[in-house]
Design a protein around this motif. Sequence first.
Motif, short mmCIF file in Angstrom:
data_model
loop_
_atom_site.label_atom_id
_atom_site.label_comp_id
_atom_site.label_asym_id
_atom_site.label_seq_id
_atom_site.Cartn_x
_atom_site.Cartn_y
_atom_site.Cartn_z
N LEU A 86 43.24 4.92 -30.85
CA LEU A 86 41.90 5.73 -30.94
C LEU A 86 40.99 5.02 -30.25
O LEU A 86 40.63 3.65 -30.74
N VAL A 87 40.38 5.51 -29.31
CA VAL A 87 39.26 4.70 -28.49
C VAL A 87 37.86 4.55 -29.17
O VAL A 87 37.58 5.66 -29.44
N ALA A 121 38.93 9.42 -38.89
CA ALA A 121 39.43 9.55 -37.67
C ALA A 121 40.94 8.83 -37.60
O ALA A 121 41.92 9.34 -37.08
N ILE A 122 40.99 7.62 -38.34
CA ILE A 122 42.25 6.68 -38.36
C ILE A 122 43.25 7.55 -38.92
O ILE A 122 44.41 7.62 -38.72
N ARG A 123 43.05 8.28 -40.04
CA ARG A 123 43.87 9.08 -40.88
C ARG A 123 44.35 10.19 -40.10
O ARG A 123 45.68 10.55 -40.04
N ALA A 131 41.92 12.89 -33.15
CA ALA A 131 40.75 12.58 -34.00
C ALA A 131 39.61 13.52 -32.82
O ALA A 131 39.34 12.98 -31.90
N HIS A 132 39.12 14.53 -33.36
CA HIS A 132 38.41 15.41 -32.43
C HIS A 132 36.85 15.18 -32.73
O HIS A 132 36.33 15.98 -33.69
N SER A 133 36.19 14.40 -32.10
CA SER A 133 34.73 14.15 -32.37
C SER A 133 33.91 14.88 -31.37
O SER A 133 34.56 15.31 -30.38
#
Length: 218
Positions: A86-87, A121-123, A131-133
């Motif tokens: 995860l960046v 996001a981590i989960r 993780a779709h921000s």
Amino acid sequence: MAEVITVAVVDDDRMLLDGMRSWLGGVADLRLTATAATVGELLGSSAAQDGAYVPADVVLLDLMLRDGSDPGGNIRRLARLGSRVLVISTVPDQARIVESLRAGADGYLTKDNELPVLVTAIRDVAAGRGAHSPELAFAVAYDTTPGRPRLSPRERQVLLDYAAGMTLKAAARRAGITPNTAKDYLDRVKAKYLRAGRPAYTKLDLARRVSEDGLDGA
């Protein structure tokens, strides 16, 4: 009892690392196993057993580290060892977001997000959902690099449903078209990826392209 997700953080901001220890220490299903200023330092850190590095389930990776290491190289290095990446970054740089996805990152967040957003996001990343921000969705929507085919809305719909595990008939039914038409759309998608130099012959190939291009979060 929920399964514990192991997390490592690579960032050269010591205050951020201290904050992560405090933040994640209060989340029952997350366990911070290591922090480091560089990927090389992480791989030789206390997250090793019997002299071998034990990959965390999820690595939070600062995009631009002061050691000048290549972001894509860092992502690929961690992914090869079995971690999802995860960046995290200070800015929503569109080009760097796209490059991160191409290198194998599972998501991208800016550092101004609050703890609940980070935890979710981590989960999601640990579960393989990505993780779709909003930053990622914007970057993907406006990505015009040559390696990313331009898909029509219907081509994208059939691709996403099929790559997600639906049969071609089910994908066609959902789109309100015949199976033959759905197959035509899928063949067009494959042809576009082939012309872009990124062949996708199988369902697994297509699912990989969806993930690489962030299409499921766009």
